[in-house]
Design a protein around this motif. Structure first.
Motif, PDB file in Angstrom:
ATOM      1  N   GLU A   1       0.344   2.967 -19.637  1.00 40.05           N
ATOM      2  CA  GLU A   1       1.266   4.052 -19.951  1.00 40.05           C
ATOM      3  C   GLU A   1       1.348   5.015 -18.768  1.00 40.05           C
ATOM      4  O   GLU A   1       0.430   5.112 -17.957  1.00 40.05           O
ATOM      5  N   GLY A   2       2.470   5.724 -18.675  1.00 38.37           N
ATOM      6  CA  GLY A   2       2.655   6.650 -17.561  1.00 38.37           C
ATOM      7  C   GLY A   2       4.106   7.033 -17.404  1.00 38.37           C
ATOM      8  O   GLY A   2       4.963   6.694 -18.229  1.00 38.37           O
ATOM      9  N   ASP A   3       4.402   7.742 -16.316  1.00 33.72           N
ATOM     10  CA  ASP A   3       5.780   8.188 -16.106  1.00 33.72           C
ATOM     11  C   ASP A   3       6.607   7.072 -15.469  1.00 33.72           C
ATOM     12  O   ASP A   3       6.101   6.013 -15.104  1.00 33.72           O
ATOM     13  N   GLU A   4       7.898   7.344 -15.361  1.00 35.78           N
ATOM     14  CA  GLU A   4       8.812   6.311 -14.870  1.00 35.78           C
ATOM     15  C   GLU A   4       8.523   5.927 -13.429  1.00 35.78           C
ATOM     16  O   GLU A   4       8.671   4.758 -13.054  1.00 35.78           O
ATOM     17  N   GLU A   5       8.089   6.869 -12.621  1.00 38.51           N
ATOM     18  CA  GLU A   5       7.798   6.550 -11.229  1.00 38.51           C
ATOM     19  C   GLU A   5       6.621   5.585 -11.124  1.00 38.51           C
ATOM     20  O   GLU A   5       6.626   4.674 -10.281  1.00 38.51           O
ATOM     21  N   LYS A   6       5.635   5.744 -11.974  1.00 37.54           N
ATOM     22  CA  LYS A   6       4.517   4.799 -11.982  1.00 37.54           C
ATOM     23  C   LYS A   6       5.014   3.392 -12.297  1.00 37.54           C
ATOM     24  O   LYS A   6       4.624   2.420 -11.647  1.00 37.54           O
ATOM     25  N   HIS A   7       5.881   3.286 -13.274  1.00 31.92           N
ATOM     26  CA  HIS A   7       6.360   1.967 -13.679  1.00 31.92           C
ATOM     27  C   HIS A   7       7.353   1.402 -12.660  1.00 31.92           C
ATOM     28  O   HIS A   7       7.468   0.175 -12.516  1.00 31.92           O
ATOM     29  N   ARG A   8       8.044   2.250 -11.936  1.00 34.45           N
ATOM     30  CA  ARG A   8       8.899   1.778 -10.851  1.00 34.45           C
ATOM     31  C   ARG A   8       8.036   1.101  -9.779  1.00 34.45           C
ATOM     32  O   ARG A   8       8.354   0.007  -9.314  1.00 34.45           O
ATOM     33  N   ARG A   9       6.957   1.750  -9.385  1.00 37.92           N
ATOM     34  CA  ARG A   9       6.060   1.166  -8.382  1.00 37.92           C
ATOM     35  C   ARG A   9       5.421  -0.111  -8.910  1.00 37.92           C
ATOM     36  O   ARG A   9       5.272  -1.099  -8.176  1.00 37.92           O
ATOM     37  N   TYR A  10       5.068  -0.093 -10.188  1.00 37.99           N
ATOM     38  CA  TYR A  10       4.432  -1.256 -10.803  1.00 37.99           C
ATOM     39  C   TYR A  10       5.365  -2.469 -10.751  1.00 37.99           C
ATOM     40  O   TYR A  10       4.975  -3.557 -10.292  1.00 37.99           O
ATOM     41  N   LEU A  11       6.599  -2.297 -11.209  1.00 37.40           N
ATOM     42  CA  LEU A  11       7.542  -3.406 -11.251  1.00 37.40           C
ATOM     43  C   LEU A  11       7.934  -3.856  -9.853  1.00 37.40           C
ATOM     44  O   LEU A  11       7.989  -5.069  -9.567  1.00 37.40           O
ATOM     45  N   GLN A  12       8.195  -2.921  -8.961  1.00 37.46           N
ATOM     46  CA  GLN A  12       8.582  -3.297  -7.602  1.00 37.46           C
ATOM     47  C   GLN A  12       7.447  -4.054  -6.907  1.00 37.46           C
ATOM     48  O   GLN A  12       7.700  -4.996  -6.140  1.00 37.46           O
ATOM     49  N   GLY A  13       6.207  -3.667  -7.189  1.00 31.13           N
ATOM     50  CA  GLY A  13       5.078  -4.378  -6.599  1.00 31.13           C
ATOM     51  C   GLY A  13       5.025  -5.827  -7.028  1.00 31.13           C
ATOM     52  O   GLY A  13       4.728  -6.721  -6.221  1.00 31.13           O
ATOM     53  N   LEU A  14       5.337  -6.090  -8.294  1.00 34.00           N
ATOM     54  CA  LEU A  14       5.352  -7.471  -8.782  1.00 34.00           C
ATOM     55  C   LEU A  14       6.519  -8.252  -8.184  1.00 34.00           C
ATOM     56  O   LEU A  14       6.386  -9.431  -7.851  1.00 34.00           O
ATOM     57  N   ILE A  15       7.668  -7.612  -8.061  1.00 30.12           N
ATOM     58  CA  ILE A  15       8.822  -8.278  -7.466  1.00 30.12           C
ATOM     59  C   ILE A  15       8.533  -8.655  -6.018  1.00 30.12           C
ATOM     60  O   ILE A  15       8.933  -9.728  -5.547  1.00 30.12           O
ATOM     61  N   ASP A  16       7.802  -7.805  -5.326  1.00 26.13           N
ATOM     62  CA  ASP A  16       7.484  -8.063  -3.917  1.00 26.13           C
ATOM     63  C   ASP A  16       6.346  -9.060  -3.735  1.00 26.13           C
ATOM     64  O   ASP A  16       6.165  -9.589  -2.636  1.00 26.13           O
ATOM     65  N   ASP A  17       5.577  -9.322  -4.776  1.00 24.62           N
ATOM     66  CA  ASP A  17       4.425 -10.221  -4.695  1.00 24.62           C
ATOM     67  C   ASP A  17       4.888 -11.664  -4.871  1.00 24.62           C
ATOM     68  O   ASP A  17       5.408 -12.021  -5.937  1.00 24.62           O
ATOM     69  N   PRO A  18       4.716 -12.534  -3.878  1.00 22.48           N
ATOM     70  CA  PRO A  18       5.245 -13.899  -3.979  1.00 22.48           C
ATOM     71  C   PRO A  18       4.575 -14.749  -5.050  1.00 22.48           C
ATOM     72  O   PRO A  18       5.117 -15.791  -5.425  1.00 22.48           O
ATOM     73  N   HIS A  19       3.423 -14.329  -5.553  1.00 25.63           N
ATOM     74  CA  HIS A  19       2.766 -15.178  -6.558  1.00 25.63           C
ATOM     75  C   HIS A  19       3.020 -14.685  -7.984  1.00 25.63           C
ATOM     76  O   HIS A  19       2.577 -15.295  -8.946  1.00 25.63           O
ATOM     77  N   MET A  20       3.791 -13.612  -8.146  1.00 24.56           N
ATOM     78  CA  MET A  20       4.098 -13.061  -9.463  1.00 24.56           C
ATOM     79  C   MET A  20       5.596 -13.164  -9.751  1.00 24.56           C
ATOM     80  O   MET A  20       6.423 -13.008  -8.847  1.00 24.56           O
ATOM     81  N   LEU A  21       5.943 -13.408 -10.997  1.00 22.63           N
ATOM     82  CA  LEU A  21       7.342 -13.463 -11.417  1.00 22.63           C
ATOM     83  C   LEU A  21       7.501 -12.654 -12.700  1.00 22.63           C
ATOM     84  O   LEU A  21       7.128 -13.110 -13.784  1.00 22.63           O
ATOM     85  N   PRO A  22       8.019 -11.423 -12.623  1.00 26.13           N
ATOM     86  CA  PRO A  22       8.278 -10.644 -13.844  1.00 26.13           C
ATOM     87  C   PRO A  22       9.601 -11.074 -14.485  1.00 26.13           C
ATOM     88  O   PRO A  22      10.616 -11.220 -13.804  1.00 26.13           O
ATOM     89  N   LEU A  23       9.575 -11.258 -15.795  1.00 23.41           N
ATOM     90  CA  LEU A  23      10.739 -11.736 -16.529  1.00 23.41           C
ATOM     91  C   LEU A  23      10.982 -10.859 -17.752  1.00 23.41           C
ATOM     92  O   LEU A  23      10.045 -10.351 -18.364  1.00 23.41           O
TER      93      LEU A  23
END
Length: 368
Positions: free
Chosen positions: A205-227
């Motif tokens: 849980e957290g603010d929107e900026e935390k979740h923006r960094r969280y999601l962008q980090g997964l998108i940038d990680d070649p071994h992770m695929l967020p769906l």
């Protein structure tokens, strides 16, 4: 269109949709011995089949209004509808048009037997183009790379857009998975992560900026695929799919080069419960390897899921009904949770259905 469901092995059905992810779905309808397959977008007939119901139905091509490729697709759509609606494991297939028959043989959905051609559900449900968002491509070249101290195959580019779509007849709706983006999916993810039920397990849980960094980090990680999972276009859940070989779990699990794992949250309460779990769990994206990486699925030995029933008792009971076994405790970087483990050999050779036997559809993309 509504689906009629009854206890009869030969219940009439209408509007069963196949090849949803391609954007040109085919609709199959059967009544009184005739099964018609239509192009749903153009509302044009592609083929008509005579069907003799029974424990092992007989499907015979009666008329075709399309070229060889489209006729083969129509036959595959008809076979998907029959094996799903009637729960049969084998269908005799009689197609006199030799180019269409040969194409079905090459695709592996029909095989010659001593008594004629036969479609086996255990093979049909491995035909990935039925549900994946792109046509099959040549295998990605094998070359090893290093991520930290972990040696693994170089991964193909991650997919974008819709990667999986499938009609769920008991819901009369279509399940889709699309690659998450910050622009379109951050608001949903932010709201879900702050849902008390989700936060209890995810602790993100957290603010929107935390979740923006969280999601962008997964998108940038070649071994992770967020769906993002949706039903008829309504987002309801979030999946994180990872390559096990590069993940932090690798030191604690004998990962194959192409094994995958997954985490999931169902953010919308209206989409929780068994009716929806049986729609998405057998099709969970540790197995669908969308886009250019679809070739790798045949090398996959297992998929790792969320913690076992002792950690999540309610969901664990539901998962046990899906032919999933829970392995012994496995260390996980500060978390000693046991993980659900689905191996290829544990998937039964039965036609897909509404509850327990629906897990066979996991195999649908193993050989994509």
């Amino acid at each position: 269109m509504p689906i009629e469901q009854s206890g009869s092995a030969a219940a009439a059905f209408q509007g069963f949709r196949s090849f949803e992810a391609r954007g040109d779905a085919l609709e199959s309808s059967w009544e009184a011995g005739r099964l018609e397959v239509r192009d749903a977008r153009r509302n044009e007939p592609l083929a008509a089949f005579a069907v003799a119901p029974g424990p092992r139905p007989v499907l015979r091509l009666a008329e075709s209004f399309a070229d060889t490729d489209a006729s083969a697709d129509a036959a595959i759509a008809a076979l998907e509808a029959i094996t799903t609606q009637w729960g049969v494991t084998e269908v005799h297939v009689d197609i006199e048009h030799q180019p269409t028959r040969a194409l079905l043989h090459r695709r592996g959905v029909v095989r010659p037997h001593i008594d004629g051609d036969r479609c086996e559900a255990a093979m049909l449900w491995q035909y990935a183009p039925l549900w994946l968002g792109s046509r099959a491509e040549a295998p990605y070249p094998l070359r090893y790379a290093m991520t930290g101290e972990k040696r693994h195959p170089l991964r193909p580019p991650k997919p974008a857009g819709t990667v999986y779509a499938r009609y769920i007849p008991w819901l009369r709706r279509t399940l889709t998975l699309h690659a998450a983006t910050v622009e379109h999916d951050l608001a949903s993810l932010h709201r879900w992560m702050n849902d008390p039920d989700v936060a209890h397990f995810w602790q993100e849980e957290g603010d929107e900026e935390k979740h923006r960094r969280y999601l962008q980090g997964l998108i940038d990680d070649p071994h992770m695929l967020p769906l993002i999972a949706s039903i008829d276009g309504t987002p309801f859940g979030y999946f994180e799919v990872y390559w096990a070989k590069e993940n932090r779990i690798a030191p604690f699990y004998d990962a194959n080069d192409y094994d995958r794992g997954w985490h999931v949250l169902i953010g919308e309460p209206a989409f929780r419960g068994k009716a929806f779990l049986t729609a998405w769990f057998p099709r969970h994206p540790a197995f669908p390897v969308p886009g250019r990486s679809a070739h790798a699925a045949h090398r996959r030995r297992a998929a790792l899921g969320p913690p076992s029933p002792d950690r999540q008792p309610r969901s664990g009971r539901l998962l046990e009904g899906q032919a999933v076994r829970f392995p012994a405790q496995a260390g996980h970087a500060g978390d000693a949770a046991a993980r659900t483990l689905l191996r290829r050999a544990s998937v039964p050779a039965r036609g897909p259905g509404r509850t327990g036997n629906g897990v066979l559809s996991v195999l649908s993309v193993l050989n994509g």
